[in-house]
Write a protein that holds these residues in place. Structure first.
Motif, mmCIF file in Angstrom:
data_model
loop_
_atom_site.group_PDB
_atom_site.id
_atom_site.type_symbol
_atom_site.label_atom_id
_atom_site.label_comp_id
_atom_site.label_asym_id
_atom_site.label_seq_id
_atom_site.Cartn_x
_atom_site.Cartn_y
_atom_site.Cartn_z
ATOM 1 N N UNK A 128 2.519 -2.402 0.519
ATOM 2 C CA UNK A 128 1.545 -1.937 1.120
ATOM 3 C C UNK A 128 0.578 -2.005 -0.233
ATOM 4 N N UNK A 129 -0.718 -2.121 0.144
ATOM 5 C CA UNK A 129 -1.952 -1.811 -0.957
ATOM 6 C C UNK A 129 -1.782 -0.547 -1.554
ATOM 7 N N UNK A 130 -2.449 -0.404 -2.891
ATOM 8 C CA UNK A 130 -2.754 0.763 -3.754
ATOM 9 C C UNK A 130 -1.359 1.369 -3.676
ATOM 10 N N UNK A 131 -1.129 2.748 -3.756
ATOM 11 C CA UNK A 131 0.092 3.284 -3.950
ATOM 12 C C UNK A 131 0.789 3.704 -2.810
ATOM 13 N N UNK A 132 0.594 2.777 -1.468
ATOM 14 C CA UNK A 132 1.245 3.331 -0.400
ATOM 15 C C UNK A 132 2.682 2.844 -0.271
ATOM 16 N N UNK A 133 3.138 2.257 -1.191
ATOM 17 C CA UNK A 133 4.748 1.910 -1.205
ATOM 18 C C UNK A 133 5.003 0.835 -0.167
ATOM 19 N N UNK A 134 6.269 0.795 0.137
ATOM 20 C CA UNK A 134 6.978 -0.266 1.024
ATOM 21 C C UNK A 134 6.018 -0.044 2.345
ATOM 22 N N UNK A 135 6.666 -1.327 3.017
ATOM 23 C CA UNK A 135 5.885 -1.608 4.445
ATOM 24 C C UNK A 135 6.533 -0.282 5.337
ATOM 25 N N UNK A 136 5.524 -0.289 6.368
ATOM 26 C CA UNK A 136 5.817 1.041 7.415
ATOM 27 C C UNK A 136 7.103 0.743 8.236
ATOM 28 N N UNK A 137 7.442 -0.541 8.702
ATOM 29 C CA UNK A 137 8.575 -0.787 9.468
ATOM 30 C C UNK A 137 9.213 -2.112 8.650
#
Length: 178
Positions: free
Chosen positions: A59-68
C-alpha cells in the motif's frame, strides 16, 4: 531504481502462480539483496509470495502489505526506521511480526521464511541476515483452507522525501516439495 517521487515503486513478479502453501509440501523462500537508500530510513522493500499483484503488493506510504491477499511477505515499510517485518495472510486475516529484525542500508541481506507443510494449520517461520548475524522471527500459524496459488514477488518503493531508491537482487530461491 525508483523515480524520485513519493510512493513510486518498481516490483517484479513471476508470471505464473507456481506456489501454494499445502499440507505435506514444505517450502523454503529466500532472497539475497541490497538496498541503497537515497534517504536512509525512507524506502520500502518487500520479498515473498502473494496471489495479488495490485500496486506490487504494498500500500502507499507506511501502510504495509495489501489488506487482503494470500501469502507471506518479509518487508521494510516504516518510512522512519530500518525495521524488518513479516506478515502471513489468508484473504483478510493477517498475522504480522512488527520489528523482528533491523535492516542496514547499503548492505547485502538475506531474507526468507520456512513453511512446515503441517496438515490443516501450518507454521511459517521468518528469518533475516543483516550482513553479520541471523535473526529468526516468531512463527505464524496459517490456516490452509481457502489459500490460492501465489506469485513470487519483490519490489522497492520511494519514501516521502521523494528520493530515488535502488534495490539490487542477487537471487530469489524458492524450493517446495512436490
Amino acid at each position: 531504481v525508483t523515480a524520485a517521487a513519493d510512493n513510486d515503486y518498481h516490483a517484479m513478479s513471476s508470471v505464473a502462480e507456481n506456489w501454494l502453501f499445502a499440507s505435506g509440501k514444505e517450502l523454503w523462500f529466500e532472497a539475497r539483496f541490497k538496498i541503497a537508500e537515497a534517504t536512509v530510513l525512507e524506502s520500502t522493500w518487500w520479498f515473498g509470495l502473494t496471489d495479488t499483484l495490485t500496486t506490487g503488493g504494498m500500500q502507499a506510504n507506511a501502510a504495509g502489505p495489501l489488506a487482503t491477499y494470500d501469502g507471506a511477505l518479509i518487508y521494510k515499510t516504516p518510512e522512519t526506521a530500518l525495521t524488518v517485518e513479516f506478515e502471513t495472510s489468508n484473504a483478510g486475516t493477517q498475522v504480522t511480526n512488527a520489528t523482528f529484525a533491523t535492516s542496514i542500508s547499503d548492505t547485502w541481506h538475506r531474507a526468507g521464511f520456512y513453511f512446515d507443510g503441517a496438515a490443516t494449520t501450518s507454521y511459517i517461520t521468518p528469518y533475516f541476515h543483516d550482513g553479520s548475524s541471523w535473526t529468526v522471527g516468531t512463527r505464524h500459524a496459517i490456516t490452509l483452507s481457502g489459500l490460492e496459488e501465489m506469485h513470487a514477488v519483490f519490489g522497492v518503493k520511494a519514501g516521502p522525501t521523494a528520493a530515488a531508491e535502488t534495490l539490487q537482487v542477487d537471487y530469489l530461491k524458492i524450493v517446495q516439495l512436490r
